[in-house]
Motif scaffolding. Sequence first.
Motif, PDB file in Angstrom:
ATOM      1  N   PRO A   1      67.446 -19.116 -61.557  1.00 12.04           N
ATOM      2  CA  PRO A   1      66.302 -18.929 -62.512  1.00 12.04           C
ATOM      3  C   PRO A   1      65.564 -20.124 -62.538  1.00 12.04           C
ATOM      4  O   PRO A   1      66.007 -21.067 -62.861  1.00 12.04           O
ATOM      5  N   VAL A   2      64.126 -19.946 -62.791  1.00 15.39           N
ATOM      6  CA  VAL A   2      63.170 -21.121 -62.774  1.00 15.39           C
ATOM      7  C   VAL A   2      63.461 -21.880 -64.237  1.00 15.39           C
ATOM      8  O   VAL A   2      63.407 -21.139 -65.178  1.00 15.39           O
ATOM      9  N   THR A   3      63.332 -23.101 -64.420  1.00 18.27           N
ATOM     10  CA  THR A   3      63.282 -23.846 -65.625  1.00 18.27           C
ATOM     11  C   THR A   3      62.044 -24.524 -65.916  1.00 18.27           C
ATOM     12  O   THR A   3      61.674 -24.732 -66.909  1.00 18.27           O
ATOM     13  N   GLU A   4      61.201 -24.837 -64.758  1.00 18.06           N
ATOM     14  CA  GLU A   4      59.874 -25.137 -64.783  1.00 18.06           C
ATOM     15  C   GLU A   4      59.077 -24.514 -63.911  1.00 18.06           C
ATOM     16  O   GLU A   4      59.308 -24.276 -62.808  1.00 18.06           O
ATOM     17  N   SER A   5      57.592 -24.487 -63.883  1.00 21.06           N
ATOM     18  CA  SER A   5      56.589 -24.340 -62.865  1.00 21.06           C
ATOM     19  C   SER A   5      55.929 -25.501 -62.541  1.00 21.06           C
ATOM     20  O   SER A   5      55.409 -26.301 -63.234  1.00 21.06           O
ATOM     21  N   LEU A   6      55.284 -25.397 -61.556  1.00 23.60           N
ATOM     22  CA  LEU A   6      54.029 -26.380 -61.020  1.00 23.60           C
ATOM     23  C   LEU A   6      52.861 -25.551 -61.140  1.00 23.60           C
ATOM     24  O   LEU A   6      52.425 -24.765 -60.376  1.00 23.60           O
ATOM     25  N   LEU A   7      52.007 -26.296 -62.051  1.00 24.96           N
ATOM     26  CA  LEU A   7      50.485 -25.793 -62.027  1.00 24.96           C
ATOM     27  C   LEU A   7      49.748 -26.636 -60.976  1.00 24.96           C
ATOM     28  O   LEU A   7      49.601 -27.821 -61.080  1.00 24.96           O
ATOM     29  N   ILE A   8      49.281 -25.602 -60.089  1.00 21.49           N
ATOM     30  CA  ILE A   8      48.396 -26.073 -58.981  1.00 21.49           C
ATOM     31  C   ILE A   8      47.173 -26.750 -59.733  1.00 21.49           C
ATOM     32  O   ILE A   8      46.557 -27.717 -59.075  1.00 21.49           O
ATOM     33  N   GLY A   9      46.547 -26.381 -60.661  1.00 22.62           N
ATOM     34  CA  GLY A   9      45.318 -26.902 -61.263  1.00 22.62           C
ATOM     35  C   GLY A   9      44.219 -25.881 -60.827  1.00 22.62           C
ATOM     36  O   GLY A   9      44.252 -24.935 -60.287  1.00 22.62           O
ATOM     37  N   ILE A  10      42.852 -26.417 -60.637  1.00 29.17           N
ATOM     38  CA  ILE A  10      41.759 -25.979 -60.301  1.00 29.17           C
ATOM     39  C   ILE A  10      41.528 -26.068 -58.637  1.00 29.17           C
ATOM     40  O   ILE A  10      41.502 -27.203 -58.342  1.00 29.17           O
ATOM     41  N   PRO A  11      41.629 -24.836 -58.079  1.00 25.06           N
ATOM     42  CA  PRO A  11      41.652 -25.155 -56.781  1.00 25.06           C
ATOM     43  C   PRO A  11      40.141 -25.362 -55.970  1.00 25.06           C
ATOM     44  O   PRO A  11      39.177 -25.405 -56.538  1.00 25.06           O
ATOM     45  N   HIS A  12      40.431 -26.171 -54.979  1.00 22.79           N
ATOM     46  CA  HIS A  12      39.193 -26.615 -54.177  1.00 22.79           C
ATOM     47  C   HIS A  12      38.358 -27.581 -54.843  1.00 22.79           C
ATOM     48  O   HIS A  12      37.159 -27.564 -54.917  1.00 22.79           O
ATOM     49  N   THR A  13      39.030 -28.531 -55.726  1.00 25.97           N
ATOM     50  CA  THR A  13      38.238 -29.601 -56.626  1.00 25.97           C
ATOM     51  C   THR A  13      38.734 -30.989 -56.002  1.00 25.97           C
ATOM     52  O   THR A  13      38.669 -31.949 -56.851  1.00 25.97           O
ATOM     53  N   GLU A  14      39.394 -31.016 -54.908  1.00 30.44           N
ATOM     54  CA  GLU A  14      40.008 -32.283 -54.398  1.00 30.44           C
ATOM     55  C   GLU A  14      38.676 -33.355 -54.303  1.00 30.44           C
ATOM     56  O   GLU A  14      37.737 -32.903 -53.812  1.00 30.44           O
ATOM     57  N   GLY A  15      39.137 -34.613 -54.929  1.00 28.28           N
ATOM     58  CA  GLY A  15      37.861 -35.651 -55.028  1.00 28.28           C
ATOM     59  C   GLY A  15      37.255 -35.491 -56.189  1.00 28.28           C
ATOM     60  O   GLY A  15      36.379 -36.549 -56.412  1.00 28.28           O
ATOM     61  N   LEU A  16      37.065 -34.373 -57.023  1.00 27.26           N
ATOM     62  CA  LEU A  16      36.026 -34.247 -58.124  1.00 27.26           C
ATOM     63  C   LEU A  16      37.042 -34.269 -59.374  1.00 27.26           C
ATOM     64  O   LEU A  16      36.348 -34.039 -60.550  1.00 27.26           O
ATOM     65  N   GLU A  17      38.336 -34.931 -59.372  1.00 25.68           N
ATOM     66  CA  GLU A  17      39.017 -34.687 -60.765  1.00 25.68           C
ATOM     67  C   GLU A  17      38.422 -35.630 -61.851  1.00 25.68           C
ATOM     68  O   GLU A  17      38.437 -35.107 -63.205  1.00 25.68           O
ATOM     69  N   ASN A  18      37.814 -36.978 -61.312  1.00 23.12           N
ATOM     70  CA  ASN A  18      37.465 -37.636 -62.421  1.00 23.12           C
ATOM     71  C   ASN A  18      35.918 -37.010 -63.005  1.00 23.12           C
ATOM     72  O   ASN A  18      35.859 -37.232 -64.196  1.00 23.12           O
ATOM     73  N   VAL A  19      35.429 -36.672 -62.375  1.00 24.13           N
ATOM     74  CA  VAL A  19      34.031 -35.751 -62.942  1.00 24.13           C
ATOM     75  C   VAL A  19      34.445 -34.768 -63.709  1.00 24.13           C
ATOM     76  O   VAL A  19      33.874 -34.387 -64.750  1.00 24.13           O
TER      77      VAL A  19
END
Length: 310
Positions: free
Chosen positions: A8-26
Amino acid sequence: MKMRNHTPVTESLLIGIPHTEGLENVLFDLFVGFYLLTLLGNLLILLAILTSSNFYTPMYFFLGNLSVLDIFFPSVSSPQMMLCLMGHSHNISYQGCVTQLFFHHFLGCTECFLYTVMAYDRFAAICHPLQYTIIMNHPVCTILTLGTWMGSCVHASVLTFLIFKLPYCGPSEVDTFFCDIPVMLSLAWADTSLAQMVSFTNVGVVALMCFLLILTSYTHIFVFMLKISSLEGRRRAFSTCSAHLTSILLFYGPVVLVYLWPVSSLWLDTVVQVSNNIVTPSLNPLIYTLRNKDVKLALRKVLIPGGYTC
Protein backbone atom coordinates in the motif's frame (compact mmCIF):
# COMPACT_ATOMS: atom_id res chain seq x y z
CA MET A 1 -6.94 -3.40 3.86
CA LYS A 2 -5.32 -6.57 2.45
CA MET A 3 -3.62 -6.55 -0.95
CA ARG A 4 -1.87 -9.38 -2.74
CA ASN A 5 1.64 -8.87 -4.09
CA HIS A 6 1.42 -5.10 -3.64
CA THR A 7 2.51 -2.69 -0.95
CA PRO A 8 0.00 0.00 0.00
CA VAL A 9 1.09 3.55 -0.78
CA THR A 10 2.26 5.57 2.24
CA GLU A 11 2.94 8.82 0.38
CA SER A 12 2.29 10.43 -2.99
CA LEU A 13 4.27 12.70 -5.27
CA LEU A 14 2.55 15.97 -6.21
CA ILE A 15 3.60 16.80 -9.77
CA GLY A 16 2.49 20.40 -9.26
CA ILE A 17 1.21 22.71 -11.97
CA PRO A 18 1.94 21.15 -15.37
CA HIS A 19 3.84 22.95 -18.16
CA THR A 20 5.27 25.63 -15.86
CA GLU A 21 8.97 24.72 -16.03
CA GLY A 22 11.07 27.85 -15.60
CA LEU A 23 8.14 29.89 -14.27
CA GLU A 24 8.31 28.68 -10.68
CA ASN A 25 9.62 31.96 -9.22
CA VAL A 26 7.08 34.08 -11.07
CA LEU A 27 4.20 31.81 -10.08
CA PHE A 28 5.41 31.68 -6.48
CA ASP A 29 5.44 35.48 -6.19
CA LEU A 30 2.02 35.70 -7.88
CA PHE A 31 0.38 33.06 -5.70
CA VAL A 32 1.91 34.39 -2.49
CA GLY A 33 0.49 37.80 -3.38
CA PHE A 34 -2.99 36.37 -3.96
CA TYR A 35 -2.80 34.27 -0.79
CA LEU A 36 -1.74 37.20 1.40
CA LEU A 37 -4.42 39.37 -0.22
CA THR A 38 -6.98 36.68 0.59
CA LEU A 39 -5.93 36.47 4.24
CA LEU A 40 -5.69 40.23 4.72
CA GLY A 41 -8.94 41.08 2.91
CA ASN A 42 -11.06 38.48 4.67
CA LEU A 43 -9.52 39.16 8.08
CA LEU A 44 -10.30 42.87 7.68
CA ILE A 45 -13.92 42.16 6.72
CA LEU A 46 -14.27 39.76 9.64
CA LEU A 47 -12.76 42.32 12.01
CA ALA A 48 -15.06 45.06 10.68
CA ILE A 49 -18.13 42.87 11.20
CA LEU A 50 -17.10 41.86 14.71
CA THR A 51 -16.30 45.40 15.86
CA SER A 52 -19.25 47.29 14.34
CA SER A 53 -22.65 47.22 16.02
CA ASN A 54 -24.23 48.18 12.68
CA PHE A 55 -23.38 44.73 11.32
CA TYR A 56 -25.41 42.68 13.79
CA THR A 57 -27.75 41.59 10.97
CA PRO A 58 -28.23 38.25 9.19
CA MET A 59 -26.58 39.46 5.96
CA TYR A 60 -23.34 40.41 7.71
CA PHE A 61 -23.49 37.36 9.97
CA PHE A 62 -23.44 35.17 6.85
CA LEU A 63 -20.79 37.38 5.24
CA GLY A 64 -18.62 36.81 8.31
CA ASN A 65 -18.99 33.06 7.85
CA LEU A 66 -18.03 33.46 4.19
CA SER A 67 -14.89 35.35 5.19
CA VAL A 68 -13.93 32.52 7.56
CA LEU A 69 -14.39 30.02 4.72
CA ASP A 70 -12.34 32.13 2.33
CA ILE A 71 -9.50 32.19 4.86
CA PHE A 72 -9.41 28.42 5.37
CA PHE A 73 -10.34 27.16 1.88
CA PRO A 74 -7.17 28.32 0.07
CA SER A 75 -5.11 27.23 3.09
CA VAL A 76 -5.94 23.59 2.32
CA SER A 77 -3.77 23.42 -0.80
CA SER A 78 -1.93 26.73 -1.28
CA PRO A 79 0.92 26.26 1.27
CA GLN A 80 1.83 22.84 -0.19
CA MET A 81 1.72 24.22 -3.73
CA MET A 82 3.96 27.15 -2.84
CA LEU A 83 6.46 24.82 -1.13
CA CYS A 84 6.61 22.80 -4.36
CA LEU A 85 7.23 25.97 -6.38
CA MET A 86 10.09 26.87 -4.01
CA GLY A 87 11.76 23.55 -4.80
CA HIS A 88 10.94 21.77 -1.56
CA SER A 89 9.81 18.14 -1.45
CA HIS A 90 6.81 17.32 -3.61
CA ASN A 91 5.93 14.35 -1.42
CA ILE A 92 2.71 14.27 0.59
CA SER A 93 1.76 11.51 3.00
CA TYR A 94 -1.26 9.29 2.49
CA GLN A 95 -2.84 10.89 5.57
CA GLY A 96 -2.05 14.31 4.09
CA CYS A 97 -3.93 13.39 0.92
CA VAL A 98 -6.93 12.24 2.96
CA THR A 99 -6.88 15.49 4.94
CA GLN A 100 -6.61 17.66 1.82
CA LEU A 101 -9.50 15.96 0.06
CA PHE A 102 -11.75 16.02 3.12
CA PHE A 103 -11.24 19.70 3.96
CA HIS A 104 -11.37 20.77 0.32
CA HIS A 105 -14.86 19.29 -0.04
CA PHE A 106 -15.95 20.14 3.50
CA LEU A 107 -15.16 23.83 3.09
CA GLY A 108 -16.24 23.93 -0.55
CA CYS A 109 -19.62 22.35 0.23
CA THR A 110 -20.08 24.68 3.20
CA GLU A 111 -19.55 27.64 0.88
CA CYS A 112 -22.06 26.18 -1.56
CA PHE A 113 -24.68 25.83 1.19
CA LEU A 114 -23.83 29.28 2.54
CA TYR A 115 -24.43 30.96 -0.82
CA THR A 116 -27.84 29.27 -0.86
CA VAL A 117 -28.67 30.59 2.61
CA MET A 118 -27.46 34.07 1.63
CA ALA A 119 -29.76 33.99 -1.43
CA TYR A 120 -32.70 33.13 0.81
CA ASP A 121 -31.70 35.96 3.14
CA ARG A 122 -31.73 38.43 0.22
CA PHE A 123 -35.14 37.07 -0.85
CA ALA A 124 -36.56 37.63 2.64
CA ALA A 125 -35.03 41.12 2.91
CA ILE A 126 -36.25 42.36 -0.48
CA CYS A 127 -39.57 40.55 -0.93
CA HIS A 128 -40.72 40.56 2.72
CA PRO A 129 -39.05 43.61 4.34
CA LEU A 130 -41.70 44.04 7.05
CA GLN A 131 -41.42 40.41 8.18
CA TYR A 132 -37.66 40.16 7.61
CA THR A 133 -36.62 40.32 11.27
CA ILE A 134 -39.19 37.63 12.09
CA ILE A 135 -38.24 35.35 9.18
CA MET A 136 -34.49 35.69 9.74
CA ASN A 137 -34.39 35.87 13.53
CA HIS A 138 -31.35 34.82 15.54
CA PRO A 139 -32.38 31.16 16.15
CA VAL A 140 -33.17 30.69 12.45
CA CYS A 141 -29.80 32.14 11.40
CA THR A 142 -28.01 29.93 13.93
CA ILE A 143 -29.80 26.79 12.74
CA LEU A 144 -29.14 27.58 9.08
CA THR A 145 -25.46 28.22 9.77
CA LEU A 146 -24.99 25.08 11.86
CA GLY A 147 -26.84 23.12 9.17
CA THR A 148 -24.44 24.30 6.46
CA TRP A 149 -21.36 23.28 8.45
CA MET A 150 -22.74 19.94 9.70
CA GLY A 151 -24.28 18.96 6.36
CA SER A 152 -20.99 19.71 4.60
CA CYS A 153 -19.10 17.59 7.10
CA VAL A 154 -21.34 14.62 6.30
CA HIS A 155 -20.97 15.26 2.56
CA ALA A 156 -17.16 15.42 2.75
CA SER A 157 -16.97 12.37 5.02
CA VAL A 158 -18.94 10.24 2.54
CA LEU A 159 -16.76 11.33 -0.38
CA THR A 160 -13.52 10.81 1.53
CA PHE A 161 -14.57 7.33 2.69
CA LEU A 162 -15.55 6.29 -0.84
CA ILE A 163 -12.30 7.48 -2.39
CA PHE A 164 -9.86 6.19 0.22
CA LYS A 165 -11.44 2.82 0.85
CA LEU A 166 -10.05 1.94 -2.59
CA PRO A 167 -6.59 0.31 -2.69
CA TYR A 168 -3.66 2.53 -3.70
CA CYS A 169 -0.52 0.56 -4.45
CA GLY A 170 1.34 2.69 -6.99
CA PRO A 171 2.26 4.51 -9.07
CA SER A 172 1.55 7.38 -6.70
CA GLU A 173 2.12 10.49 -8.82
CA VAL A 174 -0.68 13.05 -8.43
CA ASP A 175 -0.91 15.02 -11.69
CA THR A 176 -1.74 18.33 -10.02
CA PHE A 177 -0.85 20.39 -6.95
CA PHE A 178 -3.24 18.75 -4.46
CA CYS A 179 -5.22 15.56 -3.89
CA ASP A 180 -8.73 15.66 -5.33
CA ILE A 181 -11.31 13.12 -6.47
CA PRO A 182 -10.52 12.87 -10.23
CA VAL A 183 -6.75 12.38 -9.80
CA MET A 184 -7.09 9.99 -6.84
CA LEU A 185 -9.55 7.77 -8.71
CA SER A 186 -7.09 7.52 -11.59
CA LEU A 187 -4.49 6.08 -9.18
CA ALA A 188 -6.71 3.44 -7.55
CA TRP A 189 -5.91 -0.23 -8.15
CA ALA A 190 -9.53 -1.36 -8.35
CA ASP A 191 -12.76 -0.81 -10.21
CA THR A 192 -13.67 2.83 -9.53
CA SER A 193 -17.02 2.88 -11.34
CA LEU A 194 -19.05 2.83 -8.13
CA ALA A 195 -16.92 5.53 -6.47
CA GLN A 196 -17.08 7.64 -9.64
CA MET A 197 -20.83 7.29 -9.89
CA VAL A 198 -21.49 8.05 -6.22
CA SER A 199 -19.03 10.96 -6.03
CA PHE A 200 -20.33 12.43 -9.31
CA THR A 201 -23.91 12.05 -8.08
CA ASN A 202 -23.08 13.39 -4.62
CA VAL A 203 -21.28 16.49 -5.88
CA GLY A 204 -23.78 16.94 -8.72
CA VAL A 205 -26.88 16.63 -6.56
CA VAL A 206 -25.55 19.04 -3.91
CA ALA A 207 -24.46 21.62 -6.49
CA LEU A 208 -27.67 21.30 -8.53
CA MET A 209 -29.92 21.44 -5.46
CA CYS A 210 -28.21 24.57 -4.18
CA PHE A 211 -28.22 26.17 -7.63
CA LEU A 212 -31.96 25.54 -8.05
CA LEU A 213 -32.70 27.00 -4.62
CA ILE A 214 -30.59 30.07 -5.45
CA LEU A 215 -32.33 30.37 -8.81
CA THR A 216 -35.72 30.15 -7.10
CA SER A 217 -34.80 32.89 -4.63
CA TYR A 218 -33.55 35.23 -7.34
CA THR A 219 -36.49 34.52 -9.62
CA HIS A 220 -38.79 35.77 -6.86
CA ILE A 221 -36.49 38.75 -6.28
CA PHE A 222 -36.45 39.77 -9.96
CA VAL A 223 -40.21 39.38 -10.25
CA PHE A 224 -40.60 41.58 -7.16
CA MET A 225 -38.14 44.12 -8.57
CA LEU A 226 -40.22 44.45 -11.75
CA LYS A 227 -43.13 45.54 -9.57
CA ILE A 228 -41.11 48.41 -8.06
CA SER A 229 -42.20 51.58 -9.82
CA SER A 230 -39.23 53.84 -9.01
CA LEU A 231 -35.90 53.44 -10.79
CA GLU A 232 -34.05 54.27 -7.57
CA GLY A 233 -35.90 51.49 -5.73
CA ARG A 234 -34.90 48.96 -8.40
CA ARG A 235 -31.32 50.16 -8.31
CA ARG A 236 -31.09 49.77 -4.53
CA ALA A 237 -32.66 46.30 -4.67
CA PHE A 238 -30.22 45.20 -7.38
CA SER A 239 -27.21 46.67 -5.56
CA THR A 240 -27.92 44.47 -2.53
CA CYS A 241 -27.77 41.36 -4.74
CA SER A 242 -25.03 42.17 -7.25
CA ALA A 243 -22.10 41.19 -5.01
CA HIS A 244 -23.73 37.89 -4.10
CA LEU A 245 -24.53 37.08 -7.74
CA THR A 246 -20.94 37.80 -8.79
CA SER A 247 -19.58 35.48 -6.09
CA ILE A 248 -22.00 32.73 -7.14
CA LEU A 249 -20.81 32.90 -10.76
CA LEU A 250 -17.16 32.73 -9.65
CA PHE A 251 -17.95 29.77 -7.37
CA TYR A 252 -20.13 27.64 -9.65
CA GLY A 253 -17.99 28.04 -12.79
CA PRO A 254 -15.07 25.94 -11.45
CA VAL A 255 -17.41 23.36 -9.87
CA VAL A 256 -19.11 22.68 -13.22
CA LEU A 257 -15.84 22.56 -15.19
CA VAL A 258 -13.97 20.25 -12.80
CA TYR A 259 -16.61 17.87 -11.44
CA LEU A 260 -19.56 17.95 -13.84
CA TRP A 261 -17.96 18.59 -17.24
CA PRO A 262 -18.07 15.37 -19.34
CA VAL A 263 -14.61 15.82 -20.94
CA SER A 264 -11.65 16.07 -18.57
CA SER A 265 -8.49 17.99 -19.43
CA LEU A 266 -5.47 18.11 -17.11
CA TRP A 267 -4.49 21.62 -18.21
CA LEU A 268 -8.05 22.98 -17.94
CA ASP A 269 -8.63 21.27 -14.59
CA THR A 270 -5.40 22.75 -13.21
CA VAL A 271 -6.17 26.29 -14.40
CA VAL A 272 -9.69 26.09 -12.97
CA GLN A 273 -8.48 24.65 -9.66
CA VAL A 274 -5.84 27.37 -9.31
CA SER A 275 -8.50 29.98 -9.97
CA ASN A 276 -10.89 28.35 -7.51
CA ASN A 277 -8.30 27.84 -4.75
CA ILE A 278 -6.20 30.99 -5.09
CA VAL A 279 -7.89 33.72 -7.11
CA THR A 280 -11.60 33.59 -6.19
CA PRO A 281 -11.15 33.78 -2.37
CA SER A 282 -9.02 36.91 -2.85
CA LEU A 283 -11.73 38.57 -4.98
CA ASN A 284 -14.64 38.12 -2.55
CA PRO A 285 -13.46 40.89 -0.15
CA LEU A 286 -13.21 43.28 -3.11
CA ILE A 287 -16.60 42.23 -4.47
CA TYR A 288 -18.36 42.76 -1.14
CA THR A 289 -16.67 46.05 -0.30
CA LEU A 290 -16.64 47.93 -3.61
CA ARG A 291 -20.44 48.15 -3.75
CA ASN A 292 -21.13 48.35 -0.03
CA LYS A 293 -20.70 51.76 1.59
CA ASP A 294 -21.28 50.41 5.10
CA VAL A 295 -18.47 47.86 4.78
CA LYS A 296 -16.10 50.46 3.30
CA LEU A 297 -16.85 52.87 6.16
CA ALA A 298 -16.35 50.12 8.76
CA LEU A 299 -13.03 49.15 7.17
CA ARG A 300 -11.88 52.77 7.32
CA LYS A 301 -12.73 52.85 11.03
CA VAL A 302 -10.74 49.66 11.56
CA LEU A 303 -7.74 50.90 9.58
CA ILE A 304 -7.88 54.51 10.84
CA PRO A 305 -9.19 54.39 14.45
CA GLY A 306 -10.67 57.70 15.55
CA GLY A 307 -10.60 59.05 12.03
CA TYR A 308 -14.36 58.71 11.59
CA THR A 309 -17.15 59.48 13.98
CA CYS A 310 -20.82 58.61 13.86
